[in-house]
Design a protein around this motif. Structure first.
Motif, PDB file in Angstrom:
ATOM      1  N   GLY A 185       1.837 -15.178  -9.684  1.00  0.00           N
ATOM      2  CA  GLY A 185       2.244 -13.998  -8.942  1.00  0.00           C
ATOM      3  C   GLY A 185       1.205 -13.636  -7.906  1.00  0.00           C
ATOM      4  N   GLU A 186       1.567 -12.725  -7.028  1.00  0.00           N
ATOM      5  CA  GLU A 186       0.687 -12.336  -5.943  1.00  0.00           C
ATOM      6  C   GLU A 186       0.605 -10.821  -5.858  1.00  0.00           C
ATOM      7  OE1 GLU A 186       0.089 -13.212  -1.148  1.00  0.00           O
ATOM      8  OE2 GLU A 186       2.094 -13.266  -2.023  1.00  0.00           O
ATOM      9  N   ALA A 187      -0.569 -10.325  -5.542  1.00  0.00           N
ATOM     10  CA  ALA A 187      -0.774  -8.909  -5.239  1.00  0.00           C
ATOM     11  C   ALA A 187      -1.353  -8.825  -3.835  1.00  0.00           C
ATOM     12  CB  ALA A 187      -1.726  -8.272  -6.249  1.00  0.00           C
ATOM     13  N   LYS A 188      -0.586  -8.272  -2.916  1.00  0.00           N
ATOM     14  CA  LYS A 188      -0.970  -8.279  -1.501  1.00  0.00           C
ATOM     15  C   LYS A 188      -1.199  -6.859  -1.008  1.00  0.00           C
ATOM     16  CE  LYS A 188       0.534 -10.023   3.021  1.00  0.00           C
ATOM     17  NZ  LYS A 188       1.629 -10.733   3.739  1.00  0.00           N
ATOM     18  N   ARG A 189      -2.364  -6.611  -0.434  1.00  0.00           N
ATOM     19  CA  ARG A 189      -2.730  -5.300   0.090  1.00  0.00           C
ATOM     20  C   ARG A 189      -2.206  -5.101   1.508  1.00  0.00           C
ATOM     21  NH1 ARG A 189      -7.869  -2.961  -2.117  1.00  0.00           N
ATOM     22  NH2 ARG A 189      -8.608  -4.291  -3.832  1.00  0.00           N
ATOM     23  N   SER A 190      -1.917  -3.848   1.839  1.00  0.00           N
ATOM     24  CA  SER A 190      -1.560  -3.473   3.207  1.00  0.00           C
ATOM     25  C   SER A 190      -1.820  -1.979   3.362  1.00  0.00           C
ATOM     26  CB  SER A 190      -0.090  -3.816   3.509  1.00  0.00           C
ATOM     27  OG  SER A 190       0.771  -3.112   2.643  1.00  0.00           O
ATOM     28  N   THR A 191      -1.526  -1.463   4.536  1.00  0.00           N
ATOM     29  CA  THR A 191      -1.619  -0.022   4.773  1.00  0.00           C
ATOM     30  C   THR A 191      -0.229   0.507   5.066  1.00  0.00           C
ATOM     31  OG1 THR A 191      -3.876  -0.173   5.625  1.00  0.00           O
ATOM     32  CG2 THR A 191      -2.635   1.811   6.186  1.00  0.00           C
ATOM     33  N   PHE A 192       0.221   1.485   4.262  1.00  0.00           N
ATOM     34  CA  PHE A 192       1.575   2.007   4.404  1.00  0.00           C
ATOM     35  C   PHE A 192       1.692   3.004   5.551  1.00  0.00           C
ATOM     36  CE2 PHE A 192       5.058   4.923   3.131  1.00  0.00           C
ATOM     37  CZ  PHE A 192       6.089   3.993   3.102  1.00  0.00           C
ATOM     38  N   GLY A 193       0.629   3.748   5.800  1.00  0.00           N
ATOM     39  CA  GLY A 193       0.640   4.758   6.849  1.00  0.00           C
ATOM     40  C   GLY A 193      -0.552   5.675   6.696  1.00  0.00           C
ATOM     41  N   ARG A 194      -0.440   6.878   7.279  1.00  0.00           N
ATOM     42  CA  ARG A 194      -1.523   7.855   7.202  1.00  0.00           C
ATOM     43  C   ARG A 194      -0.975   9.226   6.863  1.00  0.00           C
ATOM     44  NH1 ARG A 194      -6.450   6.192   9.201  1.00  0.00           N
ATOM     45  NH2 ARG A 194      -6.426   4.089  10.124  1.00  0.00           N
ATOM     46  N   THR A 195      -1.812  10.044   6.224  1.00  0.00           N
ATOM     47  CA  THR A 195      -1.440  11.425   5.935  1.00  0.00           C
ATOM     48  C   THR A 195      -1.528  12.255   7.209  1.00  0.00           C
ATOM     49  OG1 THR A 195      -3.714  12.039   5.380  1.00  0.00           O
ATOM     50  CG2 THR A 195      -2.334  11.182   3.592  1.00  0.00           C
ATOM     51  N   SER A 196      -1.126  13.513   7.125  1.00  0.00           N
ATOM     52  CA  SER A 196      -1.133  14.379   8.300  1.00  0.00           C
ATOM     53  C   SER A 196      -2.532  14.612   8.851  1.00  0.00           C
ATOM     54  CB  SER A 196      -0.480  15.728   7.964  1.00  0.00           C
ATOM     55  OG  SER A 196      -1.102  16.309   6.839  1.00  0.00           O
ATOM     56  N   ASP A 197      -3.566  14.439   8.006  1.00  0.00           N
ATOM     57  CA  ASP A 197      -4.943  14.586   8.486  1.00  0.00           C
ATOM     58  C   ASP A 197      -5.590  13.237   8.798  1.00  0.00           C
ATOM     59  OD1 ASP A 197      -5.233  13.644   5.925  1.00  0.00           O
ATOM     60  OD2 ASP A 197      -6.562  15.254   5.232  1.00  0.00           O
ATOM     61  N   GLY A 198      -4.792  12.179   8.859  1.00  0.00           N
ATOM     62  CA  GLY A 198      -5.277  10.877   9.300  1.00  0.00           C
ATOM     63  C   GLY A 198      -5.820   9.975   8.221  1.00  0.00           C
ATOM     64  N   LYS A 199      -5.722  10.360   6.958  1.00  0.00           N
ATOM     65  CA  LYS A 199      -6.241   9.533   5.883  1.00  0.00           C
ATOM     66  C   LYS A 199      -5.308   8.356   5.634  1.00  0.00           C
ATOM     67  CE  LYS A 199      -8.055   9.795   1.175  1.00  0.00           C
ATOM     68  NZ  LYS A 199      -8.367  10.693   0.021  1.00  0.00           N
ATOM     69  N   PRO A 200      -5.832   7.137   5.610  1.00  0.00           N
ATOM     70  CA  PRO A 200      -4.963   5.964   5.376  1.00  0.00           C
ATOM     71  C   PRO A 200      -4.393   5.953   3.964  1.00  0.00           C
ATOM     72  CG  PRO A 200      -7.271   5.300   5.424  1.00  0.00           C
ATOM     73  CD  PRO A 200      -7.237   6.736   5.832  1.00  0.00           C
ATOM     74  N   VAL A 201      -3.170   5.465   3.845  1.00  0.00           N
ATOM     75  CA  VAL A 201      -2.490   5.345   2.554  1.00  0.00           C
ATOM     76  C   VAL A 201      -2.299   3.871   2.254  1.00  0.00           C
ATOM     77  CG1 VAL A 201      -0.396   5.885   1.246  1.00  0.00           C
ATOM     78  CG2 VAL A 201      -1.315   7.560   2.878  1.00  0.00           C
ATOM     79  N   PRO A 202      -3.104   3.314   1.341  1.00  0.00           N
ATOM     80  CA  PRO A 202      -2.967   1.895   1.008  1.00  0.00           C
ATOM     81  C   PRO A 202      -1.653   1.608   0.291  1.00  0.00           C
ATOM     82  CG  PRO A 202      -5.112   2.767   0.309  1.00  0.00           C
ATOM     83  CD  PRO A 202      -4.255   3.946   0.661  1.00  0.00           C
ATOM     84  N   ALA A 203      -1.233   0.362   0.364  1.00  0.00           N
ATOM     85  CA  ALA A 203      -0.066  -0.133  -0.362  1.00  0.00           C
ATOM     86  C   ALA A 203      -0.417  -1.489  -0.958  1.00  0.00           C
ATOM     87  CB  ALA A 203       1.141  -0.260   0.551  1.00  0.00           C
ATOM     88  N   VAL A 204       0.176  -1.803  -2.105  1.00  0.00           N
ATOM     89  CA  VAL A 204      -0.002  -3.114  -2.732  1.00  0.00           C
ATOM     90  C   VAL A 204       1.377  -3.600  -3.171  1.00  0.00           C
ATOM     91  CG1 VAL A 204      -1.005  -4.413  -4.639  1.00  0.00           C
ATOM     92  CG2 VAL A 204      -2.341  -2.616  -3.520  1.00  0.00           C
ATOM     93  N   THR A 205       1.724  -4.819  -2.784  1.00  0.00           N
ATOM     94  CA  THR A 205       2.993  -5.413  -3.175  1.00  0.00           C
ATOM     95  C   THR A 205       2.750  -6.510  -4.212  1.00  0.00           C
ATOM     96  OG1 THR A 205       4.027  -4.946  -1.037  1.00  0.00           O
ATOM     97  CG2 THR A 205       5.045  -6.648  -2.391  1.00  0.00           C
TER      98      THR A 205
END
Length: 381
Positions: free
Chosen positions: A19-39
């Motif tokens: 299996g694979e676990a792949k990181r990405s960035t889903f977006g940012r909050t209203s104050d610009g904080k990045p929101v990570p994502a993992v698939t």
């Protein structure tokens, strides 16, 4: 040469099963904080995307009986939707999931007040519960069972709750098409905890016009907990026999969801109740529910160590949300199954205890054992 070829073939086979676990960035909050994502992905065409916003299951893709892959969880394609109209899509809910009457509870002789956000009651931890914060990604692992662990530290006094609570949420996907969500929490002073996951399921596909009311549901419970008009349990544990709450044998959800002859269905506008699976948290998991979609052939069994199962038939989805497939979500377009302690346990000692003390570890482990009914190789749609 033959040995070398065999070794290469073996390596290829092992790689295919990994299996694979792949990181990405889903977006940012209203104050610009990045929101990570993992698939997380396995070799059978099943994948789960987890975002750090609310430690949420943003997507679950799986094949149907013809091998066509669809996303079967409701949600948004980007952060804008989660920030504007959260709806608890796929979220980790807490510090106390479900409802607390009047938002108040007493612990060791002291009364605590949490924010009111559901009529006269508190719901899913308050106005800024665990679903509305960015969690830290502390571990990402590939391999035969890829996983991601996220952590949130809820400080003493957060939403009115006592004690600093450290919570880990681990999502893992194995080669048997089982997605496990493991919640663990510790505290530095006595507090109350009841965590769960609020994924909305439409096994026909989140963009399907079929909705979820044709899904077949089975819940192995002899009793449920009736509620008052504000959806707080009355304290009674009523037998399901002879009622619309009897899912001991499989029933289509839509068959009885609008049966107003039972006042409980009027209070909830359908199903929004707790089923009594057991009387305590157990060390091992037990069956909580089975779901099957005749249209796609997809289904799952839900297992957990919790005593209660909140079943919500999506009654309050009101057509104001547009989801990932650019379709409007309406009432009955999905179902929610939340393994947890009984609602308002913090105020009803007969339901058990939600107390967590220093030195103890809270644990809620839930596993979705997916079945695809697949007869052909998966094809990305």
């Amino acid at each position: 040469m033959l040995l070398a070829a065999a070794a290469v073939a073996g390596l290829t086979a092992n790689t295919a099963q990994a299996g694979e676990a792949k990181r990405s960035t889903f977006g940012r909050t209203s104050d610009g904080k990045p929101v990570p994502a993992v698939t997380l992905t396995n070799s059978h065409g099943v994948s789960a995307t987890v975002i750090a916003w609310g430690a949420s299951l943003q997507s679950l893709k799986m094949p149907d009986r013809e091998g066509r892959i669809d996303d079967v969880t409701l949600g948004y394609p980007d952060m804008a939707g989660y920030l504007k109209q959260p709806e608890f899509f796929g979220a980790t809910v807490g510090r106390v999931a479900n409802r607390i009457a009047r938002g108040r509870f007493t612990l060791d002789g002291k009364t605590y007040q949490t924010p009111i956000n559901d009529g006269p009651n508190a719901l899913h931890g308050g106005t800024r519960g665990f679903d509305k914060v960015v969690w830290d990604v502390v571990s990402v692992k590939s391999g035969t069972t890829p996983s991601v662990t996220l952590r949130y530290v809820s400080r003493d006094g957060d939403q009115g709750y006592p004690g600093t609570l450290t919570v880990d949420a681990t999502y893992s996907l194995d080669e048997n098409n089982a997605l496990t969500i493991d919640y663990r929490a510790t505290t530095d002073r006595p507090t109350v905890v009841n965590l769960s996951n609020h994924a909305y399921w439409n096994l026909s596909g989140e963009g399907s016009s079929a909705g979820a009311m044709n899904h077949i549901l089975e819940i192995p419970a002899q009793r449920f907990t009736p509620v008052d008009e504000t959806l707080i349990p009355t304290g009674e544990q009523r037998p399901v026999a002879g009622t619309v709450f009897d899912f001991r044998t499989p029933h289509q959800i839509g068959e009885r969801v609008r049966d107003a002859r039972d006042i409980q269905m009027v209070y909830g506008r359908g199903y929004d109740h707790n089923w009594v699976i057991g009387d305590r948290v157990t060390q091992d998991q037990h069956l909580m529910a089975r779901v099957h979609d005749p249209l796609s052939g997809r289904g799952f069994e839900l297992w957990s160590n919790q005593p209660g199962l909140q079943f919500y038939s999506g009654n309050f989805i009101n057509g104001t949300v547009t989801g990932k497939a650019q379709r409007i979500y309406r009432g009955g377009d999905a179902l929610v199954l939340e393994p947890q302690l009984f609602p308002d346990t913090v105020n009803q000692p007969a339901f058990g205890s939600a107390r967590l003390d220093p030195g103890q570890t809270y644990r809620n482990t839930m596993t979705y054992r997916f079945s695809t009914g697949q007869t052909t190789p998966p094809q990305q749609r």
